[in-house]
Motif scaffolding. Sequence first.
Motif, PDB file in Angstrom:
ATOM      1  N   HIS A 134       0.891  -1.181   0.017  1.00  0.00           N
ATOM      2  CA  HIS A 134       0.002   0.030   0.149  1.00  0.00           C
ATOM      3  C   HIS A 134       0.969   1.301  -0.054  1.00  0.00           C
ATOM      4  O   HIS A 134       1.901   1.383   0.545  1.00  0.00           O
ATOM      5  N   ASP A 170      -4.044   3.287   4.485  1.00  0.00           N
ATOM      6  CA  ASP A 170      -4.210   1.885   4.073  1.00  0.00           C
ATOM      7  C   ASP A 170      -2.963   1.065   4.865  1.00  0.00           C
ATOM      8  O   ASP A 170      -3.573  -0.070   5.285  1.00  0.00           O
ATOM      9  N   ASP A 220      -4.427   0.872   8.425  1.00  0.00           N
ATOM     10  CA  ASP A 220      -5.565  -0.309   8.289  1.00  0.00           C
ATOM     11  C   ASP A 220      -5.111  -1.710   8.347  1.00  0.00           C
ATOM     12  O   ASP A 220      -5.677  -2.684   8.778  1.00  0.00           O
ATOM     13  N   ARG A 253      -7.031  -7.962   1.617  1.00  0.00           N
ATOM     14  CA  ARG A 253      -7.246  -6.432   1.578  1.00  0.00           C
ATOM     15  C   ARG A 253      -7.054  -6.213   0.076  1.00  0.00           C
ATOM     16  O   ARG A 253      -8.145  -5.203  -0.169  1.00  0.00           O
ATOM     17  N   LEU A 254      -5.811  -6.591  -0.497  1.00  0.00           N
ATOM     18  CA  LEU A 254      -5.898  -5.961  -2.121  1.00  0.00           C
ATOM     19  C   LEU A 254      -7.009  -6.509  -2.788  1.00  0.00           C
ATOM     20  O   LEU A 254      -7.465  -5.810  -3.656  1.00  0.00           O
ATOM     21  N   ARG A 286      -9.909  -7.141  -1.935  1.00  0.00           N
ATOM     22  CA  ARG A 286     -11.383  -6.389  -1.428  1.00  0.00           C
ATOM     23  C   ARG A 286     -11.378  -4.954  -2.082  1.00  0.00           C
ATOM     24  O   ARG A 286     -12.297  -4.659  -2.704  1.00  0.00           O
ATOM     25  N   GLN A 287     -10.145  -4.283  -2.023  1.00  0.00           N
ATOM     26  CA  GLN A 287     -10.038  -3.024  -2.615  1.00  0.00           C
ATOM     27  C   GLN A 287     -10.250  -3.354  -4.466  1.00  0.00           C
ATOM     28  O   GLN A 287     -10.929  -2.190  -4.925  1.00  0.00           O
ATOM     29  N   ARG A 345     -13.910  -3.374  -4.746  1.00  0.00           N
ATOM     30  CA  ARG A 345     -14.716  -2.381  -4.358  1.00  0.00           C
ATOM     31  C   ARG A 345     -14.408  -1.159  -5.569  1.00  0.00           C
ATOM     32  O   ARG A 345     -15.392  -0.565  -5.880  1.00  0.00           O
ATOM     33  N   ARG A 346     -13.068  -1.069  -6.090  1.00  0.00           N
ATOM     34  CA  ARG A 346     -12.753  -0.017  -6.878  1.00  0.00           C
ATOM     35  C   ARG A 346     -13.463  -0.442  -8.056  1.00  0.00           C
ATOM     36  O   ARG A 346     -13.534   0.557  -9.037  1.00  0.00           O
ATOM     37  N   GLU A 363     -13.833   5.947  -5.510  1.00  0.00           N
ATOM     38  CA  GLU A 363     -12.844   6.147  -4.026  1.00  0.00           C
ATOM     39  C   GLU A 363     -13.425   7.668  -3.523  1.00  0.00           C
ATOM     40  O   GLU A 363     -13.310   8.857  -4.111  1.00  0.00           O
TER      41      GLU A 363
END
Length: 201
Positions: free
Chosen positions: A59, A64, A67, A104-105, A107-108, A111-112, A117
């Motif tokens: 990140h 990020d 988190d 996490r990557l 999920r990101q 989401r993106r 964003e």
Amino acid sequence: MTTKPVLKLVRGPAAPSPQVRELDWSILMARAQDGDADAYRRLLEGITPYLRAHAARCHRNPSDVEDAVQDILLSLHTVRRTYDPARPFGPWVTAIARRRLIDRLRRQGRRRAYETEFESAHETFADPPANLEGMTNIHEIAAALDRLPAGQREAVRLTKIEGLSLKEASAVSGTSVAALKIATHRAIQRLRRFFHGGSET
């Protein structure tokens, strides 16, 4: 004839080798498993820079990174009883960190693909209790999770910590999607009350 002074390089104490540090962590984790809260605190303080370095490779945004570190620490807290002190600590904690960072990557990325964003300033709400800005202390978070009823704790672990979809969490837990939604919602409400000084019940 005067002689020139000889300059000598004076070295400070050598930094502990990775093997020594890993051994210390292993000892601290074993003590933490036996209920030594001070050992657990020292362990978390010791591994946090190590985990932050791992997260920084994935990140760019500092928030990020932080988190991601919190995600890893939460996962470690959840599975801390599975660590075998007879085995090396480094590979164990690194495997947890790697899984959490990959999750996490992913999920990101999902989401993106579907969302715009937002800046952090757009992610707050008018009602102060809705903003869980104080949820930064791993000990407080762990204590709050431990106080949740088993069903709610499991729902949070699967959907928020492990990052599973409701459908995936339902398949893993054997609980219906509707029941998981309700348990997760109630758990989040309890956590909000806990972190803002209210009653958890």
